[in-house]
Scaffold this motif. Structure first.
Motif, PDB file in Angstrom:
ATOM      1  N   UNK A 194       2.650  12.638  27.602  1.00  0.00           N
ATOM      2  CA  UNK A 194       2.862  11.635  28.382  1.00  0.00           C
ATOM      3  C   UNK A 194       2.176  10.351  29.265  1.00  0.00           C
ATOM      4  N   UNK A 195       1.738  11.428  30.169  1.00  0.00           N
ATOM      5  CA  UNK A 195       0.624  10.772  31.531  1.00  0.00           C
ATOM      6  C   UNK A 195      -0.041   9.868  30.482  1.00  0.00           C
ATOM      7  N   UNK A 196      -0.487  10.105  29.391  1.00  0.00           N
ATOM      8  CA  UNK A 196      -2.038   9.983  27.906  1.00  0.00           C
ATOM      9  C   UNK A 196      -1.790   7.966  27.403  1.00  0.00           C
ATOM     10  N   UNK A 197      -0.083   8.380  27.491  1.00  0.00           N
ATOM     11  CA  UNK A 197       0.412   6.540  27.368  1.00  0.00           C
ATOM     12  C   UNK A 197       0.367   6.376  28.662  1.00  0.00           C
ATOM     13  N   UNK A 198       1.155   6.202  29.250  1.00  0.00           N
ATOM     14  CA  UNK A 198       1.428   5.841  30.948  1.00  0.00           C
ATOM     15  C   UNK A 198       0.342   4.412  31.033  1.00  0.00           C
ATOM     16  N   UNK A 241      -2.326   4.952  28.568  1.00  0.00           N
ATOM     17  CA  UNK A 241      -3.759   4.184  27.012  1.00  0.00           C
ATOM     18  C   UNK A 241      -4.300   2.886  27.025  1.00  0.00           C
ATOM     19  N   UNK A 242      -3.373   2.079  27.076  1.00  0.00           N
ATOM     20  CA  UNK A 242      -3.038   0.593  26.760  1.00  0.00           C
ATOM     21  C   UNK A 242      -3.795   0.243  27.681  1.00  0.00           C
ATOM     22  N   UNK A 243      -4.769   0.606  29.111  1.00  0.00           N
ATOM     23  CA  UNK A 243      -5.520  -0.037  30.194  1.00  0.00           C
ATOM     24  C   UNK A 243      -6.979   0.791  30.064  1.00  0.00           C
ATOM     25  N   UNK A 244      -7.139   1.289  29.072  1.00  0.00           N
ATOM     26  CA  UNK A 244      -8.876   1.968  29.330  1.00  0.00           C
ATOM     27  C   UNK A 244      -9.007   1.946  28.252  1.00  0.00           C
ATOM     28  N   UNK A 245     -10.715   2.581  27.501  1.00  0.00           N
ATOM     29  CA  UNK A 245     -11.058   2.521  26.479  1.00  0.00           C
ATOM     30  C   UNK A 245     -11.276   4.254  25.989  1.00  0.00           C
ATOM     31  N   UNK A 246     -10.348   4.809  25.312  1.00  0.00           N
ATOM     32  CA  UNK A 246     -10.966   6.586  24.808  1.00  0.00           C
ATOM     33  C   UNK A 246     -11.940   6.146  23.710  1.00  0.00           C
ATOM     34  N   UNK A 247     -13.284   7.573  23.156  1.00  0.00           N
ATOM     35  CA  UNK A 247     -13.987   7.823  23.339  1.00  0.00           C
ATOM     36  C   UNK A 247     -13.391   9.411  22.540  1.00  0.00           C
ATOM     37  N   UNK A 248     -12.334   8.862  21.526  1.00  0.00           N
ATOM     38  CA  UNK A 248     -12.159  10.310  21.244  1.00  0.00           C
ATOM     39  C   UNK A 248     -13.010  11.552  20.227  1.00  0.00           C
TER      40      UNK A 248
END
Length: 382
Positions: free
Chosen positions: A110-114, A116-123
């Motif tokens: 839930x925190x990640x979704x909040x 997620x659109x504002x940051x770049x993620x390297x999975x």
């Protein structure tokens, strides 16, 4: 100006920090070793100062929808009969009825979704080296191309890669507390949705925690540190759990069968981590990477509160990261340090080492109100 920030770890602290830094105008990149969000993990609390933070993030309705209705902890014998119980309202923090308990994976997602659109993620990637210079930190990755960032934050937990690269080997800061914990999601109802069930034998505890028609089983057991222990060796973890719970009481046989078959078992040691400083130049630590030990879920509350404090200090003075890091550490240690010495007391309640310890724990919860029982029982142990 320190505007580009690399966060290692997309868990509770890292996701919260990414949200608030992005809101403060920072360019945020999050690197996460896992290929995606996890589904395992024990229930944790959003208490005290963390409640205000998640309410400001606008995610409290989602947390309540995912949260549990648990209000009672019952201890059962090998036949499933209740022998003692504790009213969990006694463990509420300063936010009272506004607090919520949520499975760790749900909280993190839930925190990640909040943010997620504002940051770049390297999975599915990790940091392999960090080199500080006067103008930034050069980071190399296992997969992604090398890049430079103004600041790097390690929010990557007990086994932090950032802490190891920038501060030293884990052995310098991490001390095993003689307990291992494994958790397993059970995708079916398991008893009363308002009641945590715990079955004890000496030095062992099986806890089943219901959440919205499903449940999470936690296997907690006392065990000395394993030489060469690898926190990613799932086969070893399964063997340790199965070997520890040789007693076949209550519902252990069916739950151990699920341990054998699962591909998503969370397992780790209960360890105490302390560093003399949480920052070095342009690199800082957050959450369990900086300081940890908890058996009652306080780590998540502290990670959320710490992430907000760190983002607030960096936003207040983005051109002076060293001063911001010092202020963050000074403020947040006030919350963290009282929790560091609680593991002995928590273990005495949840995992008594002897049959007589189990009997004393059970008797105390029956004879006096819950809070006084726990205090009178645990004060000598501490």
């Amino acid at each position: 100006m320190n505007k580009t920030v690399l966060i290692s770890g997309a868990g509770i602290g890292g996701s919260t920090l990414a949200f608030w830094l992005a809101r403060g105008g920072f360019e945020v990149t999050v690197v996460e070793r896992a290929a995606g969000a996890r589904s395992s993990g024990n229930p944790v609390d959003v208490k005290g100062p963390a409640v205000d933070v998640v309410e400001q993030m606008g995610v409290m309705p989602q947390l309540r929808a995912a949260g549990s209705d648990v209000s009672r902890m019952s201890f059962v014998d090998g036949r499933g009969r209740q022998v003692a119980h504790v009213d969990l309202k006694a463990f509420r923090g300063s936010a009272g009825a506004r607090e919520v308990e949520v499975p760790r994976a749900d909280l993190a997602n839930i925190l990640l979704d909040a943010g997620g659109e504002q940051a770049e993620f390297l999975w599915n990637d990790t940091i392999t080296s960090l080199t500080q210079g006067p103008d930034g930190v050069d980071a190399t990755f296992a997969t992604a191309r090398p890049r430079r960032f103004d600041l790097v934050i390690g929010a990557d937990g007990l086994h932090s890669a950032v802490r190891r690269l920038a501060f030293g080997d884990d052995n310098e800061f991490i001390e095993h507390q003689g307990i291992y914990v494994a958790t397993l999601r059970i995708d079916q109802p398991f008893g009363d949705d308002r009641e945590v069930l715990i079955y004890n034998t000496p030095g062992r505890a099986l806890a089943v925690h219901p959440t919205r028609g499903k449940a999470i089983a936690a296997f907690m057991f006392r065990h000395k540190g394993v030489p060469g222990y690898d926190h990613r060796d799932t086969a070893l973890h399964k063997r340790m759990v199965i070997d520890a719970f040789t007693d076949q009481g209550w519902r252990l046989p069916e739950l151990l069968d699920q341990v054998r078959s699962t591909d998503d078992l969370f397992f780790d040691s209960v360890s105490k981590g302390e560093l003399p400083r949480w920052s070095d130049g342009r690199i800082a630590l957050l959450g369990d990477a900086a300081s940890c030990v908890s058996l009652f879920g306080d780590g998540s509350t502290l990670a959320i509160a710490g992430a907000y404090t760190l983002a607030e200090e960096l936003a207040a003075e983005p051109g002076d990261h060293e001063s911001a890091f010092r202020r963050y550490e000074k403020r947040h240690r006030v919350l963290v340090e009282p929790k560091l010495n609680g593991v002995t007391a928590a273990a005495a309640l949840l995992i008594p080492a002897t049959r007589s310890g189990i009997a004393v724990r059970n008797a105390a919860t029956r004879v006096v109100p819950a809070v006084n029982a726990i205090r009178s029982l645990l004060r000598p142990a501490a």
